[in-house]
Design a protein around this motif. Structure first.
Motif, PDB file in Angstrom:
ATOM      1  N   THR A 272       0.827  -1.211   0.000  1.00 56.97           N
ATOM      2  CA  THR A 272       0.000   0.000   0.000  1.00 56.97           C
ATOM      3  C   THR A 272       0.858   1.256   0.000  1.00 56.97           C
TER       4      THR A 272
ATOM      5  N   GLY B 163       2.390   2.089  -3.334  1.00 57.33           N
ATOM      6  CA  GLY B 163       1.498   2.580  -4.375  1.00 57.33           C
ATOM      7  C   GLY B 163       0.689   3.791  -3.964  1.00 57.33           C
ATOM      8  N   THR B 164       1.043   4.422  -2.838  1.00 57.93           N
ATOM      9  CA  THR B 164       0.253   5.538  -2.321  1.00 57.93           C
ATOM     10  C   THR B 164       1.091   6.803  -2.238  1.00 57.93           C
TER      11      THR B 164
ATOM     12  N   LEU C 214      -3.488   7.312  -4.978  1.00 58.26           N
ATOM     13  CA  LEU C 214      -2.474   6.452  -5.559  1.00 58.26           C
ATOM     14  C   LEU C 214      -1.356   7.310  -6.141  1.00 58.26           C
TER      15      LEU C 214
ATOM     16  N   GLY D  31       1.091   3.101  -8.335  1.00 61.88           N
ATOM     17  CA  GLY D  31      -0.169   2.496  -7.908  1.00 61.88           C
ATOM     18  C   GLY D  31      -1.271   2.702  -8.920  1.00 61.88           C
ATOM     19  N   PHE D  32      -1.313   3.886  -9.531  1.00 56.05           N
ATOM     20  CA  PHE D  32      -2.336   4.165 -10.540  1.00 56.05           C
ATOM     21  C   PHE D  32      -2.152   3.261 -11.760  1.00 56.05           C
TER      22      PHE D  32
ATOM     23  N   GLU E 247      -0.642   0.353 -11.981  1.00 58.29           N
ATOM     24  CA  GLU E 247      -0.926  -1.051 -11.664  1.00 58.29           C
ATOM     25  C   GLU E 247      -2.423  -1.302 -11.524  1.00 58.29           C
ATOM     26  N   THR E 248      -3.132  -0.360 -10.910  1.00 56.70           N
ATOM     27  CA  THR E 248      -4.572  -0.537 -10.713  1.00 56.70           C
ATOM     28  C   THR E 248      -5.313  -0.484 -12.035  1.00 56.70           C
TER      29      THR E 248
ATOM     30  N   ALA F 255      -4.753  -3.629 -14.049  1.00 49.49           N
ATOM     31  CA  ALA F 255      -5.573  -4.755 -13.595  1.00 49.49           C
ATOM     32  C   ALA F 255      -6.976  -4.683 -14.194  1.00 49.49           C
TER      33      ALA F 255
ATOM     34  N   ILE G 272     -10.887   5.514 -10.195  1.00 48.87           N
ATOM     35  CA  ILE G 272      -9.507   5.447  -9.700  1.00 48.87           C
ATOM     36  C   ILE G 272      -8.879   6.827  -9.831  1.00 48.87           C
TER      37      ILE G 272
END
Length: 279
Positions: free
Chosen positions: A124, A127-128, A135, A139-140, A142-143, A146, A196
């Motif tokens: 966390t 990615g934060t 994010l 993190g952005f 990767e999210t 997905a 997101i």
């Protein structure tokens, strides 16, 4: 520890085999003593020796089987600890009793839970964005990746602060940080549950709206912009510090990528910024 160290030469790489060897030798002490006495007396009582031999062999087999079962929790705990040391996740740790083996299994289970919790925290944190809580770039990406792997599409938006440099220069960096956090809160407060949001860097933010086209995504961005204008976190040159934006849709069937969509959204962002400056 003295006996343990004294017997390390017996199967030094296998504690279980060492235990079996010691127990096997101990079980055979009675028959060896009997054989020695019989040899010293010069007579041999087969009617006694044979039943004793059979009982000794049977007892050895039962003892080895029982020891293997008793040592199984220790072997399981050792394997699980080795996996934890390699950074692997350990699941379904057996529950033992209040004895030594049970306590060891409980310790492994607790260590596993703590390891998983810490890995989640590190994931966390990695990615934060520490300032805004959104994010970060990693993190952005990767999210969104997905979501795209699952076959989804949507619209990406790039937001960039207007006159933000003046906020830092005239009001200070602490005020600039407060403005960034305020924008992040407006973003989170106006987007849908599945949307997101992230901080790309500096005063540039990004959003991804799964399943939405450009028009619907733009309506959400406009709501965020209106919220900022109605209650600005800073005012520079008599005008509220807002942001410009650009959006671009992403469709899996068109082989769109986040990078290509970001480039298009970024180009539209500068068009919007030019229009806002001219207004």
């Amino acid at each position: 520890m003295r006996f343990y160290n004294a017997t390390r030469f017996i199967f030094p790489r296998s504690f279980a085999l060492r235990v079996f060897t010691v127990c096997f030798a101990s079980v055979h002490v009675p028959i060896l003593v009997f054989a020695g006495v019989e040899a010293a007396l010069g007579e041999w009582q087969w009617s006694i020796f044979l039943p004793l031999l059979v009982a000794t062999v049977a007892g050895s087999a039962i003892g080895i089987f029982a020891l293997a079962g008793l040592l199984a929790p220790l072997q399981r705990a050792t394997r699980d600890l080795e996996r934890l040391e390699r950074g692997q996740i350990v699941e379904n740790v057996p529950v033992g009793g209040p004895d030594l083996a049970g306590q060891l299994l409980h310790a492994v289970s607790r260590a596993s839970r703590e390891t998983v919790s810490r890995m989640d925290e590190l994931r966390t944190e990695a990615g934060t964005d520490m300032l805004t809580g959104l994010l970060n770039r990693r993190g952005f990406e990767e999210t969104v990746a997905a979501v795209l792997r699952a076959g989804g599409g949507g619209t990406v938006a790039v937001l960039d602060g207007d006159r933000f440099k003046k906020v830092n220069d005239e009001l200070g960096h602490a005020e600039g940080d407060r403005v960034l956090c305020g924008l992040a809160q407006r973003m989170v407060g106006n987007m849908r549950a599945g949307d997101i949001a992230g901080r790309w860097g500096g005063d540039e933010f990004v959003m991804f709206f799964p399943g939405l086209g450009e028009r619907a995504a733009s309506e959400i961005i406009e709501r965020i912009s209106l919220a900022v204008d109605e209650a600005p976190d800073a005012v520079v040159d008599g005008r509220p510090v807002g942001f410009s934006w650009g959006v671009a849709s992403m469709e899996r069937r068109n082989n769109d990528t986040l990078e290509s969509a970001m480039e298009l959204a970024d180009a539209r962002l500068y068009e919007c910024k030019s229009e806002r400056r001219a207004a």
